[in-house]
Design a protein around this motif. Structure first.
Motif, PDB file in Angstrom:
ATOM      1  N   ILE A  28       0.899  -1.011  -0.298  1.00 54.70           N
ATOM      2  CA  ILE A  28       0.084  -0.393   0.455  1.00 54.70           C
ATOM      3  C   ILE A  28       1.367   1.301   0.076  1.00 54.70           C
ATOM      4  N   TYR A  29       0.804   1.648  -1.337  1.00 56.63           N
ATOM      5  CA  TYR A  29       1.876   3.211  -1.160  1.00 56.63           C
ATOM      6  C   TYR A  29       0.702   4.170  -1.040  1.00 56.63           C
ATOM      7  N   ARG A  30       1.495   5.080  -0.535  1.00 49.92           N
ATOM      8  CA  ARG A  30       0.527   5.988   0.512  1.00 49.92           C
ATOM      9  C   ARG A  30       0.542   7.451  -0.509  1.00 49.92           C
ATOM     10  N   GLN A  31      -0.801   7.636  -1.349  1.00 50.78           N
ATOM     11  CA  GLN A  31      -0.263   9.566  -1.714  1.00 50.78           C
ATOM     12  C   GLN A  31       0.780   9.329  -2.209  1.00 50.78           C
ATOM     13  N   VAL A  32       0.497   8.799  -3.385  1.00 57.49           N
ATOM     14  CA  VAL A  32       1.927   8.814  -4.323  1.00 57.49           C
ATOM     15  C   VAL A  32       1.688   9.636  -5.584  1.00 57.49           C
ATOM     16  N   LEU A  33       0.517  10.496  -5.949  1.00 53.85           N
ATOM     17  CA  LEU A  33      -0.159  11.124  -6.701  1.00 53.85           C
ATOM     18  C   LEU A  33      -0.670  12.278  -5.706  1.00 53.85           C
ATOM     19  N   ASP A  34      -0.335  13.119  -4.993  1.00 49.98           N
ATOM     20  CA  ASP A  34      -1.083  14.479  -4.276  1.00 49.98           C
ATOM     21  C   ASP A  34      -1.567  15.588  -4.731  1.00 49.98           C
ATOM     22  N   THR A  35      -1.510  15.458  -6.421  1.00 46.82           N
ATOM     23  CA  THR A  35      -1.586  17.183  -7.415  1.00 46.82           C
ATOM     24  C   THR A  35      -2.238  17.059  -8.264  1.00 46.82           C
ATOM     25  N   GLY A  36      -3.525  18.199  -8.703  1.00 46.27           N
ATOM     26  CA  GLY A  36      -3.804  17.989  -9.990  1.00 46.27           C
ATOM     27  C   GLY A  36      -5.372  17.377  -9.792  1.00 46.27           C
ATOM     28  N   SER A  37      -6.053  17.157 -11.247  1.00 47.60           N
ATOM     29  CA  SER A  37      -7.064  16.766 -11.098  1.00 47.60           C
ATOM     30  C   SER A  37      -7.304  15.217 -11.378  1.00 47.60           C
ATOM     31  N   ALA A  38      -8.778  14.816 -11.019  1.00 49.29           N
ATOM     32  CA  ALA A  38      -9.054  13.658 -11.035  1.00 49.29           C
ATOM     33  C   ALA A  38      -8.139  13.409 -11.974  1.00 49.29           C
ATOM     34  N   GLU A  39      -8.937  13.497 -13.597  1.00 53.12           N
ATOM     35  CA  GLU A  39      -8.031  13.119 -14.404  1.00 53.12           C
ATOM     36  C   GLU A  39      -6.757  13.139 -15.312  1.00 53.12           C
ATOM     37  N   GLU A  40      -6.524  14.212 -14.903  1.00 50.28           N
ATOM     38  CA  GLU A  40      -5.067  14.113 -14.463  1.00 50.28           C
ATOM     39  C   GLU A  40      -4.310  13.071 -13.304  1.00 50.28           C
ATOM     40  N   ARG A  41      -4.389  12.768 -12.926  1.00 49.00           N
ATOM     41  CA  ARG A  41      -3.993  11.046 -11.238  1.00 49.00           C
ATOM     42  C   ARG A  41      -4.563   9.719 -12.067  1.00 49.00           C
ATOM     43  N   ALA A  42      -5.599  10.419 -12.832  1.00 48.92           N
ATOM     44  CA  ALA A  42      -5.877   8.760 -14.022  1.00 48.92           C
ATOM     45  C   ALA A  42      -4.628   8.774 -14.766  1.00 48.92           C
ATOM     46  N   GLU A  43      -4.689   9.782 -15.526  1.00 52.36           N
ATOM     47  CA  GLU A  43      -3.437   9.665 -16.844  1.00 52.36           C
ATOM     48  C   GLU A  43      -1.899   9.533 -16.418  1.00 52.36           C
ATOM     49  N   SER A  44      -1.894  10.029 -14.661  1.00 49.01           N
ATOM     50  CA  SER A  44      -0.393   9.886 -14.522  1.00 49.01           C
ATOM     51  C   SER A  44      -0.067   8.470 -13.947  1.00 49.01           C
ATOM     52  N   PHE A  45      -0.864   8.228 -13.456  1.00 52.13           N
ATOM     53  CA  PHE A  45      -1.163   6.398 -12.782  1.00 52.13           C
ATOM     54  C   PHE A  45      -1.221   5.535 -14.105  1.00 52.13           C
ATOM     55  N   GLU A  46      -1.708   6.067 -15.057  1.00 51.04           N
ATOM     56  CA  GLU A  46      -1.874   5.201 -16.203  1.00 51.04           C
ATOM     57  C   GLU A  46      -0.636   5.119 -16.912  1.00 51.04           C
ATOM     58  N   ALA A  47       0.356   6.733 -17.091  1.00 49.44           N
ATOM     59  CA  ALA A  47       1.574   6.343 -17.282  1.00 49.44           C
ATOM     60  C   ALA A  47       2.596   5.580 -16.593  1.00 49.44           C
ATOM     61  N   MET A  48       2.294   6.020 -14.811  1.00 45.61           N
ATOM     62  CA  MET A  48       3.594   5.310 -14.242  1.00 45.61           C
ATOM     63  C   MET A  48       3.414   4.262 -14.379  1.00 45.61           C
ATOM     64  N   PHE A  49       2.013   3.082 -14.368  1.00 44.81           N
ATOM     65  CA  PHE A  49       2.112   1.897 -13.937  1.00 44.81           C
ATOM     66  C   PHE A  49       2.663   0.948 -15.820  1.00 44.81           C
ATOM     67  N   GLN A  50       2.965   2.195 -16.888  1.00 39.69           N
ATOM     68  CA  GLN A  50       3.043   1.842 -18.059  1.00 39.69           C
ATOM     69  C   GLN A  50       4.483   1.840 -18.584  1.00 39.69           C
ATOM     70  N   ARG A  51       4.832   2.671 -17.750  1.00 37.54           N
ATOM     71  CA  ARG A  51       6.090   3.105 -17.699  1.00 37.54           C
ATOM     72  C   ARG A  51       7.376   2.445 -16.579  1.00 37.54           C
ATOM     73  N   HIS A  52       6.413   1.287 -16.314  1.00 33.74           N
ATOM     74  CA  HIS A  52       7.346  -0.188 -15.137  1.00 33.74           C
ATOM     75  C   HIS A  52       6.937  -0.952 -15.177  1.00 33.74           C
ATOM     76  N   GLY A  53       5.880  -1.616 -16.317  1.00 34.55           N
ATOM     77  CA  GLY A  53       5.544  -2.708 -16.678  1.00 34.55           C
ATOM     78  C   GLY A  53       4.437  -3.411 -16.906  1.00 34.55           C
ATOM     79  N   TRP A  54       3.018  -2.531 -16.207  1.00 34.27           N
ATOM     80  CA  TRP A  54       1.796  -2.974 -15.629  1.00 34.27           C
ATOM     81  C   TRP A  54       1.187  -2.436 -16.720  1.00 34.27           C
TER      82      TRP A  54
END
Length: 172
Positions: A28-54
């Motif tokens: 459980i990683y807490r507050q990996v992303l703490d700024t931006g709109s919900a849409e920006e966070r979703a896009e950031s998570f998708e990019a982060m996951f993709q970058r690390h092979g998920w």
């Protein structure tokens, strides 16, 4: 971006409910992303996951029934709202997940939403070649589920970065 170490949660299999869970810990990683709109966070998570092979697969809420995936590890990036989730099946432990958190579930780990805000939503991702089946505990099928879980390959990297072996190595 420096990611703090995750909280870890170890949950053994539950023979009474048929949930295999895992010898590997939930991360459980807490507050990996703490700024931006919900849409920006979703896009950031998708990019982060993709970058690390998920591979990002969906945006949705957490089902309100206990289930597990014996054929895939799962990363969940919460981009909006909050929820109280139960991990480990019907007899498991609860934790609160908030926007910005990432939950990494090893194959076989039971999970369900106990309560969630109306706007709760997450990005789900899986390692390449791993397809999740939605399964519910069945004590008569526990051994077969445990065997499937044991066969799921460990990814090289955490979905938020860094080697996963340090957190999941050697079957934890």
């Amino acid at each position: 971006m420096q990611i703090p170490p995750p909280e870890t949660l170890h949950l053994d299999s539950d023979e009474t409910t048929g949930y295999p869970n895992s010898p590997l810990p939930v991360l459980i990683y807490r507050q990996v992303l703490d700024t931006g709109s919900a849409e920006e966070r979703a896009e950031s998570f998708e990019a982060m996951f993709q970058r690390h092979g998920w591979l990002p697969a969906w945006r949705y809420h957490l089902y309100d029934f206990d289930h597990f995936h014996s054929t895939a590890h799962e990363a969940l990036g919460i981009f909006r709202g909050q929820a109280r989730a139960r991990l480990g099946g019907p007899n498991g432990q609860e934790t609160v997940l908030k926007a910005g958190d990432v939950l990494v579930l090893p194959a076989g780990m039971g999970h369900a939403s106990v309560e969630a805000s109306d706007d709760f939503c997450m990005v789900g991702a899986y390692p390449p070649g791993q397809e999740p089946e939605i399964e519910r505990g069945d004590p008569t099928q526990l051994e077969a589920a445990q065997a499937r879980v044991a066969d799921v390959a460990l990814p090289g990297y955490s979905p938020v970065g860094g080697p996963l072996a340090a957190l999941w190595g050697e079957g934890a």
